[in-house]
Design a protein around this motif. Structure first.
Motif, PDB file in Angstrom:
ATOM      1  N   THR A  46      23.028  39.044  33.006  1.00 38.11           N
ATOM      2  CA  THR A  46      24.395  39.982  32.829  1.00 38.11           C
ATOM      3  C   THR A  46      24.135  41.243  34.060  1.00 38.11           C
ATOM      4  OG1 THR A  46      24.461  39.706  30.468  1.00 38.11           O
ATOM      5  CG2 THR A  46      25.023  41.597  31.151  1.00 38.11           C
ATOM      6  N   PRO A  47      24.901  41.096  34.962  1.00 38.02           N
ATOM      7  CA  PRO A  47      24.662  41.997  36.120  1.00 38.02           C
ATOM      8  C   PRO A  47      24.969  43.634  35.664  1.00 38.02           C
ATOM      9  CG  PRO A  47      26.684  40.742  36.439  1.00 38.02           C
ATOM     10  CD  PRO A  47      26.000  40.448  35.186  1.00 38.02           C
ATOM     11  N   THR A  48      24.395  44.433  36.360  1.00 39.16           N
ATOM     12  CA  THR A  48      24.565  45.690  36.213  1.00 39.16           C
ATOM     13  C   THR A  48      25.908  46.183  36.174  1.00 39.16           C
ATOM     14  OG1 THR A  48      22.501  46.309  36.967  1.00 39.16           O
ATOM     15  CG2 THR A  48      23.878  48.086  36.715  1.00 39.16           C
ATOM     16  N   ILE A  49      26.732  45.634  37.298  1.00 40.95           N
ATOM     17  CA  ILE A  49      28.156  45.899  37.672  1.00 40.95           C
ATOM     18  C   ILE A  49      28.954  45.062  36.948  1.00 40.95           C
ATOM     19  CG2 ILE A  49      29.889  46.037  39.392  1.00 40.95           C
ATOM     20  CD1 ILE A  49      27.571  46.519  41.240  1.00 40.95           C
ATOM     21  N   PRO A  50      29.798  45.358  35.851  1.00 41.96           N
ATOM     22  CA  PRO A  50      30.527  44.300  35.226  1.00 41.96           C
ATOM     23  C   PRO A  50      31.513  43.440  35.881  1.00 41.96           C
ATOM     24  CG  PRO A  50      30.898  46.643  34.534  1.00 41.96           C
ATOM     25  CD  PRO A  50      30.184  46.657  35.774  1.00 41.96           C
ATOM     26  N   ASP A  51      31.687  42.375  35.241  1.00 48.37           N
ATOM     27  CA  ASP A  51      32.419  41.209  35.856  1.00 48.37           C
ATOM     28  C   ASP A  51      33.847  41.840  36.254  1.00 48.37           C
ATOM     29  OD1 ASP A  51      30.229  39.633  36.078  1.00 48.37           O
ATOM     30  OD2 ASP A  51      30.844  38.407  34.112  1.00 48.37           O
ATOM     31  N   GLU A  52      34.482  42.386  35.244  1.00 51.34           N
ATOM     32  CA  GLU A  52      35.881  42.986  35.442  1.00 51.34           C
ATOM     33  C   GLU A  52      35.870  43.809  36.627  1.00 51.34           C
ATOM     34  OE1 GLU A  52      33.896  43.148  32.420  1.00 51.34           O
ATOM     35  OE2 GLU A  52      34.881  41.720  31.478  1.00 51.34           O
ATOM     36  N   LEU A  53      34.959  44.639  36.838  1.00 51.93           N
ATOM     37  CA  LEU A  53      35.083  45.639  37.917  1.00 51.93           C
ATOM     38  C   LEU A  53      35.087  44.746  39.359  1.00 51.93           C
ATOM     39  CD1 LEU A  53      34.930  48.640  38.759  1.00 51.93           C
ATOM     40  CD2 LEU A  53      32.793  48.668  39.097  1.00 51.93           C
ATOM     41  N   VAL A  54      34.052  43.912  39.399  1.00 53.25           N
ATOM     42  CA  VAL A  54      33.886  42.965  40.635  1.00 53.25           C
ATOM     43  C   VAL A  54      35.302  42.350  40.748  1.00 53.25           C
ATOM     44  CG1 VAL A  54      32.593  41.223  41.712  1.00 53.25           C
ATOM     45  CG2 VAL A  54      31.346  43.039  40.320  1.00 53.25           C
ATOM     46  N   GLU A  55      35.848  41.778  39.804  1.00 55.94           N
ATOM     47  CA  GLU A  55      36.837  40.906  39.884  1.00 55.94           C
ATOM     48  C   GLU A  55      38.285  41.854  40.161  1.00 55.94           C
ATOM     49  OE1 GLU A  55      37.473  39.325  35.948  1.00 55.94           O
ATOM     50  OE2 GLU A  55      36.164  37.559  36.520  1.00 55.94           O
ATOM     51  N   HIS A  56      38.175  42.939  39.827  1.00 58.56           N
ATOM     52  CA  HIS A  56      39.213  44.136  40.206  1.00 58.56           C
ATOM     53  C   HIS A  56      39.263  44.237  41.402  1.00 58.56           C
ATOM     54  CE1 HIS A  56      41.794  47.494  40.270  1.00 58.56           C
ATOM     55  NE2 HIS A  56      40.864  48.193  40.954  1.00 58.56           N
ATOM     56  N   TYR A  57      38.026  44.680  41.978  1.00 55.38           N
ATOM     57  CA  TYR A  57      38.103  44.750  43.442  1.00 55.38           C
ATOM     58  C   TYR A  57      37.995  43.736  44.362  1.00 55.38           C
ATOM     59  CZ  TYR A  57      37.089  49.641  42.731  1.00 55.38           C
ATOM     60  OH  TYR A  57      37.338  51.147  42.526  1.00 55.38           O
ATOM     61  N   LEU A  58      37.724  42.659  43.994  1.00 53.66           N
ATOM     62  CA  LEU A  58      37.869  41.459  44.795  1.00 53.66           C
ATOM     63  C   LEU A  58      39.424  41.022  44.843  1.00 53.66           C
ATOM     64  CD1 LEU A  58      35.110  38.802  43.427  1.00 53.66           C
ATOM     65  CD2 LEU A  58      35.391  40.189  45.661  1.00 53.66           C
ATOM     66  N   ALA A  59      40.110  41.237  43.758  1.00 49.65           N
ATOM     67  CA  ALA A  59      41.589  40.831  43.749  1.00 49.65           C
ATOM     68  C   ALA A  59      42.299  41.942  44.646  1.00 49.65           C
ATOM     69  CB  ALA A  59      42.061  41.028  42.275  1.00 49.65           C
ATOM     70  N   LYS A  60      41.720  43.208  44.626  1.00 49.32           N
ATOM     71  CA  LYS A  60      42.301  44.258  45.376  1.00 49.32           C
ATOM     72  C   LYS A  60      42.496  43.996  46.969  1.00 49.32           C
ATOM     73  CE  LYS A  60      42.559  49.310  45.688  1.00 49.32           C
ATOM     74  NZ  LYS A  60      41.752  50.596  45.205  1.00 49.32           N
TER      75      LYS A  60
END
Length: 153
Positions: A46-60
């Motif tokens: 479980t990373p410190t940076i949530p998956d949803e946040l990473v997915e958001h910036y990857l999608a952006k």
């Protein structure tokens, strides 16, 4: 006699090439196994940076991937980058000369506290190729925000 030496040399080179190809193939297989094992371990992490946040910036940025392992790999790399920058900024902060202290009591308090400034962060980020310029409204000095004509230099 010369043709016999040439044939032996060619045979030795051929044998050497096949050994190198076999070693290269084994090394690739080992690398693939290590990579597969690492990616599998990301499922339990479980990373410190949530998956949803990473997915958001990857999608952006135009990147979409349904594989959670890849998203977590980006999160781990981001976490490492932020930790490295923070460590370097702390070193910059510690290397900065301490302010002159007039009172003995203030001296004890000042020794315990480190204040990270935008300048420290900018220097640390520049080591990674990120050039950061901050706006005039950040209060790094008492004269910040004053009319430039009324500043005493």
């Amino acid at each position: 006699m010369k043709s016999g030496n040439r044939e032996r040399t060619m045979n030795n080179m051929s044998s050497s090439n096949s050994q190198q190809q076999q070693q290269s193939s084994e090394a690739r297989h080992d690398d693939d196994a290590v990579l597969t094992e690492f990616l599998a371990s990301l499922m339990d992490y479980t990373p410190t940076i949530p998956d949803e946040l990473v997915e958001h910036y990857l999608a952006k940025s135009g990147f979409q991937c349904p594989d959670v392992r890849l998203v977590r790999l980006v999160a781990v790399a981001t976490q490492k980058f932020v930790a490295d920058v923070a460590t370097d900024a702390l070193q910059q902060c510690k290397a900065r000369p301490a302010p002159v202290v007039k009172d003995k009591r203030d001296k004890q308090q000042k020794e315990k506290r480190l204040i990270l400034t935008m300048e420290d962060l900018s220097k640390a980020l520049s080591e990674y190729g990120v050039n950061m310029k901050h706006q005039e409204y950040f209060a790094d000095s008492p004269s910040t925000g004053m009319d430039p004509a009324s500043r005493e230099e």
